[in-house]
Design a protein around this motif. Structure first.
Motif, PDB file in Angstrom:
ATOM      1  N   ASP A  19       9.126 -67.436 -64.605  1.00 47.59           N
ATOM      2  CA  ASP A  19       9.199 -68.945 -64.710  1.00 47.59           C
ATOM      3  C   ASP A  19       9.337 -69.060 -63.453  1.00 47.59           C
ATOM      4  N   GLY A  20       8.677 -68.078 -62.662  1.00 53.44           N
ATOM      5  CA  GLY A  20       8.501 -68.446 -61.376  1.00 53.44           C
ATOM      6  C   GLY A  20       9.638 -67.353 -60.103  1.00 53.44           C
ATOM      7  N   GLN A  21       9.426 -66.288 -61.578  1.00 54.47           N
ATOM      8  CA  GLN A  21      10.983 -65.526 -60.711  1.00 54.47           C
ATOM      9  C   GLN A  21      10.025 -63.529 -59.844  1.00 54.47           C
ATOM     10  N   MET A  22       8.527 -64.038 -60.447  1.00 52.95           N
ATOM     11  CA  MET A  22       8.248 -62.175 -60.335  1.00 52.95           C
ATOM     12  C   MET A  22       7.165 -62.681 -59.109  1.00 52.95           C
ATOM     13  N   GLY A  23       7.163 -63.957 -58.591  1.00 57.27           N
ATOM     14  CA  GLY A  23       6.368 -63.849 -56.997  1.00 57.27           C
ATOM     15  C   GLY A  23       5.157 -63.085 -57.056  1.00 57.27           C
ATOM     16  N   ASP A  24       4.714 -62.066 -55.567  1.00 57.54           N
ATOM     17  CA  ASP A  24       3.572 -61.473 -55.696  1.00 57.54           C
ATOM     18  C   ASP A  24       3.764 -59.666 -55.947  1.00 57.54           C
ATOM     19  N   LEU A  25       3.552 -60.278 -57.509  1.00 58.72           N
ATOM     20  CA  LEU A  25       3.251 -58.638 -57.759  1.00 58.72           C
ATOM     21  C   LEU A  25       2.942 -57.666 -56.521  1.00 58.72           C
ATOM     22  N   ASP A  26       2.151 -57.901 -55.273  1.00 56.81           N
ATOM     23  CA  ASP A  26       1.855 -56.681 -54.619  1.00 56.81           C
ATOM     24  C   ASP A  26       3.085 -56.350 -53.981  1.00 56.81           C
ATOM     25  N   LYS A  81      14.615 -58.603 -56.442  1.00 60.54           N
ATOM     26  CA  LYS A  81      14.454 -57.412 -54.547  1.00 60.54           C
ATOM     27  C   LYS A  81      13.417 -56.525 -55.148  1.00 60.54           C
ATOM     28  N   SER A  82      12.268 -57.187 -56.235  1.00 61.37           N
ATOM     29  CA  SER A  82      10.963 -57.267 -55.550  1.00 61.37           C
ATOM     30  C   SER A  82      10.934 -55.730 -56.165  1.00 61.37           C
ATOM     31  N   ARG A  83      11.267 -54.829 -57.557  1.00 62.40           N
ATOM     32  CA  ARG A  83      11.663 -53.652 -57.461  1.00 62.40           C
ATOM     33  C   ARG A  83      10.567 -53.829 -59.216  1.00 62.40           C
ATOM     34  N   ILE A  84      10.297 -52.082 -59.112  1.00 59.00           N
ATOM     35  CA  ILE A  84      10.529 -51.871 -60.686  1.00 59.00           C
ATOM     36  C   ILE A  84      10.886 -50.770 -60.446  1.00 59.00           C
ATOM     37  N   TYR A  85      11.858 -50.289 -61.430  1.00 61.50           N
ATOM     38  CA  TYR A  85      12.767 -49.120 -61.956  1.00 61.50           C
ATOM     39  C   TYR A  85      12.064 -48.198 -63.019  1.00 61.50           C
ATOM     40  N   VAL A  86      12.095 -47.390 -63.119  1.00 65.16           N
ATOM     41  CA  VAL A  86      11.808 -46.671 -63.895  1.00 65.16           C
ATOM     42  C   VAL A  86      12.549 -44.899 -64.535  1.00 65.16           C
ATOM     43  N   ASN A  87      12.994 -45.362 -64.610  1.00 61.91           N
ATOM     44  CA  ASN A  87      14.371 -44.382 -65.528  1.00 61.91           C
ATOM     45  C   ASN A  87      13.817 -43.123 -65.590  1.00 61.91           C
ATOM     46  N   GLY A  88      14.151 -42.168 -64.905  1.00 63.38           N
ATOM     47  CA  GLY A  88      13.693 -40.096 -65.236  1.00 63.38           C
ATOM     48  C   GLY A  88      11.929 -40.116 -65.154  1.00 63.38           C
ATOM     49  N   LEU A  89      11.288 -41.099 -64.174  1.00 60.50           N
ATOM     50  CA  LEU A  89      10.342 -40.415 -64.110  1.00 60.50           C
ATOM     51  C   LEU A  89      10.286 -39.694 -62.747  1.00 60.50           C
ATOM     52  N   SER A  90       9.207 -38.436 -63.591  1.00 65.30           N
ATOM     53  CA  SER A  90       9.189 -37.550 -62.447  1.00 65.30           C
ATOM     54  C   SER A  90       7.467 -37.225 -61.386  1.00 65.30           C
ATOM     55  N   LYS A  91       8.357 -35.684 -60.617  1.00 67.19           N
ATOM     56  CA  LYS A  91       6.586 -36.659 -60.050  1.00 67.19           C
ATOM     57  C   LYS A  91       5.811 -35.593 -60.434  1.00 67.19           C
ATOM     58  N   SER A  92       5.803 -34.399 -61.565  1.00 67.44           N
ATOM     59  CA  SER A  92       5.201 -33.398 -62.216  1.00 67.44           C
ATOM     60  C   SER A  92       4.534 -34.155 -63.016  1.00 67.44           C
ATOM     61  N   GLN A  93       5.158 -35.325 -63.300  1.00 69.70           N
ATOM     62  CA  GLN A  93       4.742 -36.128 -64.949  1.00 69.70           C
ATOM     63  C   GLN A  93       2.865 -37.152 -63.673  1.00 69.70           C
ATOM     64  N   VAL A  94       3.431 -38.447 -62.448  1.00 67.50           N
ATOM     65  CA  VAL A  94       2.549 -38.637 -62.138  1.00 67.50           C
ATOM     66  C   VAL A  94       1.388 -37.383 -62.084  1.00 67.50           C
ATOM     67  N   GLU A  95       1.761 -36.597 -61.166  1.00 73.39           N
ATOM     68  CA  GLU A  95       0.489 -35.331 -61.055  1.00 73.39           C
ATOM     69  C   GLU A  95      -0.288 -35.225 -62.181  1.00 73.39           C
ATOM     70  N   ASN A  96       0.178 -34.817 -62.818  1.00 76.30           N
ATOM     71  CA  ASN A  96      -0.526 -34.631 -64.716  1.00 76.30           C
ATOM     72  C   ASN A  96      -0.913 -35.872 -65.338  1.00 76.30           C
ATOM     73  N   LEU A  97      -0.539 -36.865 -64.985  1.00 64.71           N
ATOM     74  CA  LEU A  97      -1.415 -38.515 -65.272  1.00 64.71           C
ATOM     75  C   LEU A  97      -3.115 -38.061 -65.240  1.00 64.71           C
ATOM     76  N   PRO A  98      -3.684 -38.968 -65.842  1.00 65.16           N
ATOM     77  CA  PRO A  98      -4.791 -39.371 -65.318  1.00 65.16           C
ATOM     78  C   PRO A  98      -4.771 -40.159 -64.487  1.00 65.16           C
ATOM     79  N   GLU A  99      -5.658 -40.002 -63.226  1.00 61.69           N
ATOM     80  CA  GLU A  99      -5.974 -41.256 -62.047  1.00 61.69           C
ATOM     81  C   GLU A  99      -6.761 -42.200 -62.901  1.00 61.69           C
ATOM     82  N   TYR A 100      -6.324 -43.719 -62.368  1.00 63.09           N
ATOM     83  CA  TYR A 100      -6.711 -44.671 -62.946  1.00 63.09           C
ATOM     84  C   TYR A 100      -7.520 -45.038 -61.039  1.00 63.09           C
ATOM     85  N   ASN A 101      -8.876 -45.516 -61.248  1.00 70.65           N
ATOM     86  CA  ASN A 101      -9.191 -46.711 -60.517  1.00 70.65           C
ATOM     87  C   ASN A 101     -10.122 -47.851 -60.561  1.00 70.65           C
ATOM     88  N   ASP A 102     -10.822 -48.348 -59.920  1.00 68.83           N
ATOM     89  CA  ASP A 102     -11.545 -49.950 -60.337  1.00 68.83           C
ATOM     90  C   ASP A 102     -12.480 -49.889 -61.813  1.00 68.83           C
TER      91      ASP A 102
END
Length: 312
Positions: A19-26, A81-102
């Motif tokens: 409803d127009g609240q999201m704005g620019d995703l970037d 606040k133009s924020r996305i919250y991810v509860n419980g996310l850890s640095k090790s989880q992100v490090e082990n995630l597969p990388e995404y590119n174009d």
């Protein structure tokens, strides 16, 4: 089912999505439960029906600029606040995630690796939380479904992040709402009722000025002063029984007596005196002004069908 970049699939998302609240995703930043910033949003991946599936996250300096995918069901959007919250996310989880590119092929094998890292986060989310619709608001479902057939087709030639291999992906996202379902809270957010209130604003305005000066007026004045005037009184008496004078008496025209006569003369002069003193000052008075006007207020209107239980 192939996935497409939201910016390519739905270029006008800024004006209408949520409803127009999201704005620019970037402009959205990614935060963990402890208010730690872990990256920024680059895009959203949607399937052929326009349902949100993943947020593309640029981890920036947190994980050396690595781009990863975040299942939409684990993302809590805060539009204010133009924020996305991810509860419980850890640095090790992100490090082990597969990388995404174009050029990444998002197939079922790739998604299994993504879901495997987020499994501890998804376990805490109950199926009963979800509506089974992966749109930001119910209106978004209508907008996505109203796209013409050209935009509904997989964008194999011009959408980055997809390939012919991805077309064979038949994974059923709806079977795991832990990862891909938006909760009731995420879909609708609070319903705000507004009302108008009279708010008084006080301004100090000049309403006039008073000039105090002097002017000269002329009027007639008089003064009284008693004066003394002298007058000569001449008294004459007949004389009898006096002896006669001799025949040789000489008659003469001569002054017998001399007397000076005086009188007061009054003159007036004008002298200046202080008649009165004038002091000029200001005093402040307090009074209450009452203002009246018509104000509007929104009331909640609940319309139900059948016999649902509604907690008010």
């Amino acid at each position: 089912m192939p996935l497409h970049r939201l910016k390519d699939y739905y270029p006008n998302y800024r004006e209408t999505l949520a409803d127009g609240q999201m704005g620019d995703l970037d402009s959205y930043s990614i935060y963990t439960q402890g208010e730690d910033r872990v990256g920024t949003a680059k895009d959203l991946l949607v399937d052929d029906s326009g349902r949100f599936r993943y947020v593309v996250v640029d981890t920036g300096p947190w994980i050396f600029g690595k781009n990863v995918l975040l299942p939409i069901g684990l993302a809590n959007f805060d539009y204010d606040k133009s924020r996305i919250y991810v509860n419980g996310l850890s640095k090790s989880q992100v490090e082990n995630l597969p990388e995404y590119n174009d050029n990444t092929v998002v197939d079922e094998r790739y998604e299994d690796r993504v879901r495997g890292q987020y499994q501890p986060l998804a376990k805490g989310r109950s199926n009963r939380q979800f509506l089974g619709s992966n749109y930001a608001t119910p209106n978004d479902a209508n907008r996505m479904n109203a796209l013409d057939s050209d935009r509904q087709r997989p964008l194999e030639s011009n959408v980055r992040g997809t390939s012919a291999q991805a077309n064979t992906n038949t994974y059923d996202y709806d079977r795991e709402p832990h990862f891909y379902g938006l909760s009731d809270q995420d879909n609708h957010g609070p319903l705000r009722l507004y009302e108008e209130r009279l708010v008084a604003h006080r301004s100090h305005n000049k309403v006039g000025e008073v000039r105090v000066g002097k002017q000269v007026k002329t009027e007639a004045a008089e003064v009284t002063e008693p004066i003394t005037k002298e007058r000569v009184v001449i008294e004459r008496h007949d004389v009898t029984g006096q002896p006669t004078v001799g025949a040789d008496h000489a008659f003469e025209n001569q002054e017998v007596a001399r007397m000076e006569v005086y009188e007061d003369e009054v003159t007036a002069e004008k002298q200046a005196f202080v008649r009165e003193e004038v002091n000029v000052r200001k005093e402040t008075e307090q009074e209450t002004v009452r203002l009246r006007d018509q104000v509007r207020r929104e009331e909640l209107d609940i319309d139900t069908d059948g016999n649902p239980k509604v907690k008010r």
